[in-house]
Design a protein around this motif. Structure first.
Motif, short mmCIF file in Angstrom:
data_model
loop_
_atom_site.label_atom_id
_atom_site.label_comp_id
_atom_site.label_asym_id
_atom_site.label_seq_id
_atom_site.Cartn_x
_atom_site.Cartn_y
_atom_site.Cartn_z
N HIS A 134 46.66 50.31 42.91
CA HIS A 134 47.36 49.30 42.29
C HIS A 134 47.80 48.18 43.14
CE1 HIS A 134 47.68 52.50 39.40
NE2 HIS A 134 47.42 51.33 38.53
N GLY A 135 47.47 48.25 44.51
CA GLY A 135 47.97 47.13 45.30
C GLY A 135 47.46 45.95 45.13
N HIS A 136 48.17 44.97 45.44
CA HIS A 136 47.90 43.46 45.46
C HIS A 136 47.42 42.86 46.91
CE1 HIS A 136 49.31 42.39 41.26
NE2 HIS A 136 49.96 43.41 41.64
N LEU A 137 46.09 43.01 47.05
CA LEU A 137 45.46 42.77 48.49
C LEU A 137 44.37 41.74 48.45
CD1 LEU A 137 44.75 46.64 48.89
CD2 LEU A 137 46.19 45.52 50.33
N GLU A 138 44.69 40.62 47.50
CA GLU A 138 43.78 39.69 47.34
C GLU A 138 43.56 38.84 48.63
OE1 GLU A 138 46.44 40.66 45.53
OE2 GLU A 138 46.53 39.02 43.91
#
Length: 223
Positions: A25-29
């Motif tokens: 669920h990481g935000h790695l954009e």
């Protein structure tokens, strides 16, 4: 790190060893993860939009339903990775190794997959609308019911590829090697098979309406 926590990587981590790391669920954009060791890393449901993963090793990584739209995965290894339901629309995957990967119902619409390796990959029901798979290797790959409308499959190496019930309407298959391919029930209407080799292919129930078969090798096909 628990599954519920959110991981944000706002900086570059090129060449880092992150084997087995947890990014669920990481935000790695827009993350910079070039040439990293990400073997067996866990990215289920992660947001990797526009992430730069050039040359990274993602063998056996878990990218279940990850968002990889417009990500750069040129020359990356995704061998045996889980990409089931992932979205890789408009992603760059040139020369990417997807051998034996789980690609069930993944989205590759308008992605660049030229020269990618799909040997024995499981891509049943995957979406390749207008994707570029020119010169890709699909030996023994499973593309059963794949959606390849208007895709570029020119000069693919598709020996014994499973394309049963696949939608290949309007696809470019010029010069494709489809020896022993299973095209049973596939839709090849308006497809261009100029110079393709279909020796020993299964064409039972295949839709060939308005299909271009100029200089196509049809030796020993099953009709």
């Amino acid at each position: 790190m628990s599954k519920e926590e959110t991981l944000v990587i706002p900086f570059k981590r090129a060449g880092v060893n992150l084997q087995g790391s947890q990014f669920s669920h990481g935000h790695l954009e827009n993350a910079e993860l070039t040439n990293c060791n990400l073997q067996q890393a866990n990215f289920p449901y992660a947001n990797l939009q526009r992430a730069n993963l050039i040359g990274s090793d993602l063998r056996q990584a878990n990218l279940l339903e990850a968002d990889l739209r417009e990500a750069n995965l040129i020359a990356a290894s995704l061998r045996e990775a889980i990409l089931r339901g992932a979205n890789l629309s408009r992603a760059l995957l040139r020369r990417c190794n997807l051998s034996e990967a789980d690609l069930l119902e993944a989205h590759f619409n308008e992605a660049d997959l030229s020269q990618a390796i799909f040997t024995e990959a499981e891509a049943q029901g995957a979406y390749f609308y207008r994707a570029n798979l020119s010169q890709a290797i699909l030996i023994k790959a499973h593309f059963h019911k794949a959606y390849c409308l208007e895709a570029n499959l020119s000069q693919i190496e598709g020996d014994r590829v499973d394309l049963r019930w696949a939608n290949l309407r309007g696809a470019n298959l010029r010069g494709a090697n489809l020896r022993g391919a299973n095209l049973r029930g596939a839709n090849l209407s308006q497809a261009d098979l100029t110079g393709a080799n279909l020796t020993g292919a299964n064409l039972r129930g295949t839709n060939l309406q308005q299909t271009i078969l100029s200089n196509t090798v049809l030796k020993d096909v099953y009709l």
